[in-house]
Scaffold this motif. Structure first.
Motif, PDB file in Angstrom:
ATOM      1  N   GLY A   1       0.817  -1.205   0.000  1.00 52.94           N
ATOM      2  CA  GLY A   1       0.000   0.000   0.000  1.00 52.94           C
ATOM      3  C   GLY A   1       0.856   1.262   0.000  1.00 52.94           C
ATOM      4  N   ALA A   2       0.189   2.423  -0.091  1.00 53.10           N
ATOM      5  CA  ALA A   2       0.885   3.713  -0.059  1.00 53.10           C
ATOM      6  C   ALA A   2       1.432   3.985   1.336  1.00 53.10           C
ATOM      7  CB  ALA A   2      -0.058   4.832  -0.494  1.00 53.10           C
ATOM      8  N   VAL A   3       2.565   4.674   1.385  1.00 50.97           N
ATOM      9  CA  VAL A   3       3.228   4.981   2.657  1.00 50.97           C
ATOM     10  C   VAL A   3       3.624   6.451   2.663  1.00 50.97           C
ATOM     11  CG1 VAL A   3       4.082   2.642   3.035  1.00 50.97           C
ATOM     12  CG2 VAL A   3       5.443   4.259   1.689  1.00 50.97           C
ATOM     13  N   TRP A   4       3.782   7.022   3.869  1.00 57.56           N
ATOM     14  CA  TRP A   4       4.338   8.371   4.031  1.00 57.56           C
ATOM     15  C   TRP A   4       5.847   8.231   4.235  1.00 57.56           C
ATOM     16  CZ3 TRP A   4       1.880  12.815   3.145  1.00 57.56           C
ATOM     17  CH2 TRP A   4       0.484  12.821   3.144  1.00 57.56           C
ATOM     18  N   VAL A   5       6.627   8.932   3.423  1.00 55.11           N
ATOM     19  CA  VAL A   5       8.085   8.818   3.452  1.00 55.11           C
ATOM     20  C   VAL A   5       8.673  10.209   3.657  1.00 55.11           C
ATOM     21  CG1 VAL A   5      10.142   8.065   2.216  1.00 55.11           C
ATOM     22  CG2 VAL A   5       7.973   6.875   1.863  1.00 55.11           C
ATOM     23  N   GLU A   6       9.635  10.317   4.560  1.00 53.43           N
ATOM     24  CA  GLU A   6      10.317  11.600   4.790  1.00 53.43           C
ATOM     25  C   GLU A   6      11.751  11.500   4.268  1.00 53.43           C
ATOM     26  OE1 GLU A   6      11.702  14.640   8.381  1.00 53.43           O
ATOM     27  OE2 GLU A   6      10.382  12.926   8.810  1.00 53.43           O
TER      28      GLU A   6
ATOM     29  N   ARG B   1       1.928  22.218  -6.888  1.00 55.05           N
ATOM     30  CA  ARG B   1       1.301  22.758  -5.680  1.00 55.05           C
ATOM     31  C   ARG B   1       2.324  23.287  -4.687  1.00 55.05           C
ATOM     32  NH1 ARG B   1      -1.613  17.538  -5.458  1.00 55.05           N
ATOM     33  NH2 ARG B   1      -3.440  17.668  -6.842  1.00 55.05           N
ATOM     34  N   VAL B   2       3.539  22.738  -4.724  1.00 59.34           N
ATOM     35  CA  VAL B   2       4.582  23.147  -3.768  1.00 59.34           C
ATOM     36  C   VAL B   2       5.827  23.648  -4.477  1.00 59.34           C
ATOM     37  CG1 VAL B   2       3.776  21.600  -1.947  1.00 59.34           C
ATOM     38  CG2 VAL B   2       5.403  20.756  -3.648  1.00 59.34           C
ATOM     39  N   ALA B   3       5.735  23.876  -5.790  1.00 59.69           N
ATOM     40  CA  ALA B   3       6.923  24.232  -6.565  1.00 59.69           C
ATOM     41  C   ALA B   3       7.548  25.545  -6.116  1.00 59.69           C
ATOM     42  CB  ALA B   3       6.562  24.304  -8.058  1.00 59.69           C
ATOM     43  N   ASP B   4       6.720  26.464  -5.565  1.00 59.48           N
ATOM     44  CA  ASP B   4       7.256  27.766  -5.166  1.00 59.48           C
ATOM     45  C   ASP B   4       8.146  27.689  -3.931  1.00 59.48           C
ATOM     46  OD1 ASP B   4       5.916  28.995  -7.253  1.00 59.48           O
ATOM     47  OD2 ASP B   4       4.121  29.362  -6.045  1.00 59.48           O
ATOM     48  N   VAL B   5       8.001  26.644  -3.106  1.00 56.74           N
ATOM     49  CA  VAL B   5       8.751  26.581  -1.846  1.00 56.74           C
ATOM     50  C   VAL B   5       9.591  25.314  -1.728  1.00 56.74           C
ATOM     51  CG1 VAL B   5       7.116  28.040  -0.610  1.00 56.74           C
ATOM     52  CG2 VAL B   5       6.734  25.571  -0.697  1.00 56.74           C
ATOM     53  N   VAL B   6       9.563  24.443  -2.723  1.00 59.04           N
ATOM     54  CA  VAL B   6      10.297  23.180  -2.664  1.00 59.04           C
ATOM     55  C   VAL B   6      11.299  23.132  -3.808  1.00 59.04           C
ATOM     56  CG1 VAL B   6      10.108  20.689  -2.975  1.00 59.04           C
ATOM     57  CG2 VAL B   6       8.500  21.880  -1.481  1.00 59.04           C
ATOM     58  N   GLY B   7      12.528  22.790  -3.482  1.00 58.26           N
ATOM     59  CA  GLY B   7      13.581  22.641  -4.480  1.00 58.26           C
ATOM     60  C   GLY B   7      14.604  21.652  -3.985  1.00 58.26           C
ATOM     61  N   GLU B   8      15.725  21.555  -4.678  1.00 58.43           N
ATOM     62  CA  GLU B   8      16.780  20.635  -4.248  1.00 58.43           C
ATOM     63  C   GLU B   8      17.301  21.051  -2.877  1.00 58.43           C
ATOM     64  OE1 GLU B   8      19.828  20.144  -7.114  1.00 58.43           O
ATOM     65  OE2 GLU B   8      18.499  19.331  -8.660  1.00 58.43           O
ATOM     66  N   GLY B   9      17.449  20.079  -1.996  1.00 59.43           N
ATOM     67  CA  GLY B   9      17.899  20.331  -0.632  1.00 59.43           C
ATOM     68  C   GLY B   9      16.771  20.480   0.365  1.00 59.43           C
TER      69      GLY B   9
ATOM     70  N   ARG C   1      13.596  19.473   2.705  1.00 56.46           N
ATOM     71  CA  ARG C   1      13.079  18.292   3.386  1.00 56.46           C
ATOM     72  C   ARG C   1      11.581  18.224   3.169  1.00 56.46           C
ATOM     73  NH1 ARG C   1      13.100  18.693   8.540  1.00 56.46           N
ATOM     74  NH2 ARG C   1      12.865  16.461   8.957  1.00 56.46           N
ATOM     75  N   VAL C   2      11.087  17.048   2.766  1.00 57.64           N
ATOM     76  CA  VAL C   2       9.679  16.896   2.454  1.00 57.64           C
ATOM     77  C   VAL C   2       9.157  15.586   3.014  1.00 57.64           C
ATOM     78  CG1 VAL C   2       9.772  18.286   0.343  1.00 57.64           C
ATOM     79  CG2 VAL C   2      10.241  15.827   0.243  1.00 57.64           C
ATOM     80  N   VAL C   3       7.841  15.509   3.133  1.00 58.12           N
ATOM     81  CA  VAL C   3       7.136  14.270   3.446  1.00 58.12           C
ATOM     82  C   VAL C   3       6.299  13.929   2.229  1.00 58.12           C
ATOM     83  CG1 VAL C   3       5.412  13.163   4.901  1.00 58.12           C
ATOM     84  CG2 VAL C   3       7.118  14.671   5.920  1.00 58.12           C
ATOM     85  N   VAL C   4       6.451  12.691   1.732  1.00 50.60           N
ATOM     86  CA  VAL C   4       5.805  12.286   0.489  1.00 50.60           C
ATOM     87  C   VAL C   4       4.866  11.127   0.762  1.00 50.60           C
ATOM     88  CG1 VAL C   4       6.190  11.402  -1.852  1.00 50.60           C
ATOM     89  CG2 VAL C   4       7.817  13.023  -0.845  1.00 50.60           C
ATOM     90  N   HIS C   5       3.646  11.256   0.253  1.00 52.59           N
ATOM     91  CA  HIS C   5       2.699  10.147   0.298  1.00 52.59           C
ATOM     92  C   HIS C   5       2.776   9.442  -1.056  1.00 52.59           C
ATOM     93  CE1 HIS C   5      -1.557   8.382   0.647  1.00 52.59           C
ATOM     94  NE2 HIS C   5      -0.786   7.777   1.542  1.00 52.59           N
TER      95      HIS C   5
ATOM     96  N   ARG D   1       4.547  17.307   0.858  1.00 55.74           N
ATOM     97  CA  ARG D   1       4.396  18.355   1.865  1.00 55.74           C
ATOM     98  C   ARG D   1       5.760  18.799   2.353  1.00 55.74           C
ATOM     99  NH1 ARG D   1      -0.372  16.194   5.973  1.00 55.74           N
ATOM    100  NH2 ARG D   1      -2.030  15.944   4.388  1.00 55.74           N
ATOM    101  N   PRO D   2       6.038  20.078   2.360  1.00 57.34           N
ATOM    102  CA  PRO D   2       7.298  20.564   2.930  1.00 57.34           C
ATOM    103  C   PRO D   2       7.303  20.335   4.442  1.00 57.34           C
ATOM    104  CG  PRO D   2       6.270  22.218   1.544  1.00 57.34           C
ATOM    105  CD  PRO D   2       5.251  21.155   1.767  1.00 57.34           C
ATOM    106  N   VAL D   3       8.476  20.210   4.988  1.00 58.81           N
ATOM    107  CA  VAL D   3       8.640  19.997   6.418  1.00 58.81           C
ATOM    108  C   VAL D   3       9.213  21.265   7.034  1.00 58.81           C
ATOM    109  CG1 VAL D   3       9.810  18.651   8.203  1.00 58.81           C
ATOM    110  CG2 VAL D   3       8.933  17.522   6.153  1.00 58.81           C
ATOM    111  N   GLY D   4       8.709  21.681   8.202  1.00 61.53           N
ATOM    112  CA  GLY D   4       9.240  22.824   8.934  1.00 61.53           C
ATOM    113  C   GLY D   4       8.908  24.127   8.229  1.00 61.53           C
ATOM    114  N   MET D   5       9.932  24.950   7.908  1.00 69.72           N
ATOM    115  CA  MET D   5       9.735  26.247   7.284  1.00 69.72           C
ATOM    116  C   MET D   5       9.086  26.126   5.923  1.00 69.72           C
ATOM    117  SD  MET D   5       9.895  29.401   7.670  1.00 69.72           S
ATOM    118  CE  MET D   5      10.827  29.336   9.202  1.00 69.72           C
TER     119      MET D   5
END
Length: 404
Positions: A28-33, A72-80, A82-86, A106-110
């Motif tokens: 099944g699907a999992v949440w991965v950090e 949906r998160v391209a403006d705040v997510v890039g290389e380096g 930390r994210v949580v992925v379903h 989903r971005p993590v923290g800031m």
């Protein structure tokens, strides 16, 4: 599921790959950090490829997702980041490669905080709160400037000192508030509304010095943004340093880079205004001098023309022309009268020649009966009848006698 295989009865690679894929499909699907180490977004491609790494164990997994998921998160997510992925594990049978198919990132923290701010920015932009058409112009020289800032802060000092250096007579209505923490938003909103309601305040500055993203969060609060949007008085935002862009910057009528620049944007410099006035006066003087010189040259040109140098010359020329036309008219009229006189004499001679009086002067007479009828035939009269004989110089009566 065990397989019966041996060196004499192996199974093909393709079958093994399909079997592994079948086992993985049951997962099944999992949440991965993890941390994004590689990111590939090809223009026009519908799929985004990235590598998710576990820094503590030096392990990585390939991740794919549809472009709309990543956008949906391209403006705040890039290389380096930390994210949580379903995601759901997938097996690519042709190459025997394991990857994760992400359905949500989903971005993590800031990063998560920035995502929420970006979503709020888009929602308020859609409402039109940041539209350029809503921006109001600042007054040239405000009577009173409202200032909302922290108590005894560097921002307050920078605004007041800079403004008074530029225009010593400027007056301020200062409202000291908390500029970070849980009390910041309600206090700033209350101060802005109070200054907006004051009739003598013509512009309001909301100022704060630099700080971290968390420190500047109150100035991206939706309640504060809407309160500023409702103001009838122009509002200037001077939050943090130039790279800082809280949502208050977008809704304000003017965004200043720093509190010092806010004072420069709101209060004119008295020295610069004096210089500008002198330049305008000099420019006006040059324009007026040039205009007067042009008018003098035009007047001199007019005066030098013959019509003004000898004004009677035109009258004299016209008088000669009038005299010539008068003589010509008299000659023409004389010719007409002479010709008319000759024609009249000729007509008179003809009339005289054809007149009955001329015939009578040659010795002829006209005989008339008593009723005035002219006698034209001797048979018309009887013997003894009295007739009136008219001659050139009178008339007399005759009696008809029988003729032979």
């Amino acid at each position: 599921m065990a397989l019966n295989t041996s060196p004499e009865a192996p199974i093909p690679v393709a079958q093994v790959s399909r079997m592994i894929g079948g086992w993985i499909d049951r997962l099944g699907a999992v949440w991965v950090e993890g941390q994004i180490t590689q990111l590939s977004r090809r223009p026009g491609a519908g799929v985004v490829f990235l590598t998710l790494r576990d820094p503590s164990h030096e392990m990585s997994l390939s991740v794919t997702c549809f472009r709309q998921v990543f956008d949906r998160v391209a403006d705040v997510v890039g290389e380096g980041a930390r994210v949580v992925v379903h995601a759901k594990p997938e097996w690519y049978a042709p190459r025997g490669q394991l990857s994760l198919r992400a359905a949500e990132i989903r971005p993590v923290g800031m990063g998560e905080l920035l995502v929420r701010l970006e979503q709020l920015r888009k929602a308020l932009t859609a409402e039109g709160l940041f539209a350029a058409g809503r921006k109001r112009p600042l007054p040239f020289l405000p009577r009173v400037v409202g200032l909302v800032t922290g108590r005894a802060s560097a921002a307050e000092r920078d605004v007041l000192e800079t403004a008074r250096q530029r225009w010593p007579a400027v007056r301020f209505a200062v409202r000291n508030v908390a500029v970070q923490g849980v009390h910041a938003v309600p206090q700033v909103i209350s101060a802005v509304r109070e200054l907006d309601a004051a009739p003598e305040v013509e512009v309001v500055i909301v100022a704060r010095g630099g700080g971290s993203v968390e420190d500047l969060l109150p100035f991206s609060d939706e309640r504060l943004v809407r309160a500023v949007a409702e103001c009838s008085t122009p509002v200037v935002s001077a939050i943090g340093h130039e790279p800082d862009t809280p949502l208050l910057d977008l809704v304000a009528d003017l965004r200043s880079r720093t509190p010092t620049h806010a004072a420069k944007d709101v209060v004119p410099d008295v020295g610069e205004e004096h210089e500008r006035i002198e330049r305008l006066r000099e420019r006006a003087r040059r324009c007026l001098d040039a205009y007067l010189e042009a008018q003098e040259r035009g007047l001199a040109d007019c005066v030098s023309r013959p019509v003004l140098a000898r004004p009677h010359r035109m009258v004299e020329e016209r008088a000669g022309r009038v005299e010539e036309l008068l003589l010509r008219g008299r000659r023409t009229l004389g010719h007409v009268l002479d010709r008319a006189g000759a024609e009249l004499e000729h007509t008179r001679a003809r009339v005289v020649a054809l007149s009955p009086a001329a015939t009578l002067r040659r010795g002829y007479a006209v005989l008339q009966r008593e009723d005035g009828a002219v006698v034209r035939d001797a048979e018309e009269v009887a013997a003894g009848e009295a007739l009136r004989a008219r001659v050139a110089e009178g008339e007399f009566t005759v009696t008809v006698t029988p003729g032979r």
